[in-house]
Design a protein around this motif. Structure first.
Motif, short mmCIF file in Angstrom:
data_model
loop_
_atom_site.label_atom_id
_atom_site.label_comp_id
_atom_site.label_asym_id
_atom_site.label_seq_id
_atom_site.Cartn_x
_atom_site.Cartn_y
_atom_site.Cartn_z
N ILE A 82 0.52 -1.19 0.02
CA ILE A 82 0.37 -0.12 0.02
C ILE A 82 1.04 1.41 -0.21
CG2 ILE A 82 -1.48 1.32 1.24
CD1 ILE A 82 -2.70 -1.25 2.66
N VAL A 84 1.22 5.41 0.01
CA VAL A 84 0.10 6.63 0.43
C VAL A 84 0.71 7.56 0.18
CG1 VAL A 84 -1.14 8.04 2.25
CG2 VAL A 84 -1.31 5.23 2.02
N ALA A 95 -6.31 2.99 4.48
CA ALA A 95 -5.32 2.70 4.51
C ALA A 95 -4.26 1.54 5.31
CB ALA A 95 -3.53 3.71 4.12
N ALA A 99 -4.12 -2.46 5.23
CA ALA A 99 -3.17 -2.86 5.77
C ALA A 99 -3.77 -4.21 6.85
CB ALA A 99 -2.40 -1.95 6.56
N VAL A 106 1.90 -0.30 4.56
CA VAL A 106 1.83 1.31 4.37
C VAL A 106 3.30 2.11 4.07
CG1 VAL A 106 0.07 3.16 4.54
CG2 VAL A 106 -0.28 1.07 4.89
N ASN A 113 4.17 8.18 8.61
CA ASN A 113 4.08 6.63 9.11
C ASN A 113 5.15 7.15 10.69
OD1 ASN A 113 4.26 6.66 5.85
ND2 ASN A 113 5.49 4.83 6.39
N SER A 127 4.06 -0.65 8.76
CA SER A 127 4.48 1.68 8.64
C SER A 127 6.08 1.76 8.68
CB SER A 127 3.62 2.27 9.85
OG SER A 127 3.01 3.75 9.73
#
Length: 282
Positions: A82, A84, A95, A99, A106, A113, A127
């Protein structure tokens, strides 16, 4: 006299078999197609020639332009990664859930993050952090390469504090776009949300994207005229696919306006228009 292959020979055969499988997988990736599924606003699912599934800026469950079938996140199928571009709700909203559903990390602006982890939205393993100019290659040698590049926008993270029930604003890092290089060399620039900036020319010259996914709605991002100038005069890709329009009244720019501003001069990118839920392949 009969020659017997010792254990070392069996190991060699096994290694050769693995190498043959890797070669076959690489050949498939080279010959496969890239599939782009647009789902409204900036939400995009990319299936790579090697079969990896990357979802960018997932906003589906409350997105008015997302087809009903895709408001169920499971309809996306297995997701491997993923991305972003920034912290705003219409790019980040689904998200975390996506995830956790797929155990897929992500990747986004480092500051965003960091906030995701510190606020307990996702664990650190889902993250990870990287920043502009950084490149990640997560699927092994010959796999997809992803580079974060500049975007001219903002990136505030709105988070509802469960203790108070009130919304809070937290660090969202600097907004980015992503250059994705497929296993077969095809390159996509997902621009996220951005205004025009002069270094679009530099990014275009450095990475030479074949396809740009470019916002055209105006108000918060480029309008069709500005987006057309960026594509025609600065980036010069082969294809341009307009995104981030028509979701709210402020995002009034249209593909027809974008195409008219783009013009038909030799070498001008071909505009591709898909409705949310439709795919294109390369």
């Amino acid at each position: 006299m009969r020659f017997q292959i010792p254990f070392g020979g069996r190991l060699l055969r096994a290694l050769l078999a693995v190498a043959a499988l890797c070669t076959a997988a690489a050949a498939f990736a080279q010959g496969g197609k890239t599939e782009i599924l647009w789902l409204g606003q900036a939400t995009t699912r990319i299936t790579t020639p090697g079969g990896k599934v990357i979802v960018i800026d997932p906003w589906l469950t409350s997105n008015p332009k997302t087809p009903a079938a895709f408001k169920n996140l499971a309809a996306l199928g297995k997701v491997d990664l993923i991305l972003v571009t920034h912290a705003h709700f219409d790019h980040f909203a689904d998200a975390p859930a996506l995830a956790k559903m797929n155990n897929a990390a992500v990747w986004g602006p480092a500051g965003l993050n960091d906030s995701i982890v510190k606020l307990g939205i996702l664990p650190v393993e889902l993250s990870p952090r990287f920043g502009k100019g950084g490149t990640i290659a997560l699927f092994g040698p010959g796999g997809v390469k992803i580079t974060a590049v500049h975007a001219e926008h903002s990136s505030e993270l709105t988070w509802k504090n469960p203790a108070t029930g009130k919304d809070e604003i937290h660090v969202g890092g600097e907004p980015v776009g992503f250059i994705l290089e497929m296993e077969n060399g095809f390159k996509i620039w997902h621009m996220g949300d951005t205004a025009v900036f002069g270094d679009m020319r530099l990014i275009g010259d450095m990475y030479r994207p074949d396809l740009v996914l470019i916002p055209i709605g105006g108000h918060f991002v480029m309008n069709p005229r500005d987006a057309a100038m960026a594509v025609r005069d600065l980036i010069r890709p082969k294809y341009a696919l307009p995104i981030h329009y028509g979701t709210t009244p402020q995002l009034a720019g249209t593909p027809a306006e974008f195409n008219a501003a783009l013009g038909t001069a030799p070498g001008t990118a071909r505009m591709l228009v898909v409705d949310p839920g439709q795919k294109v392949e390369f």
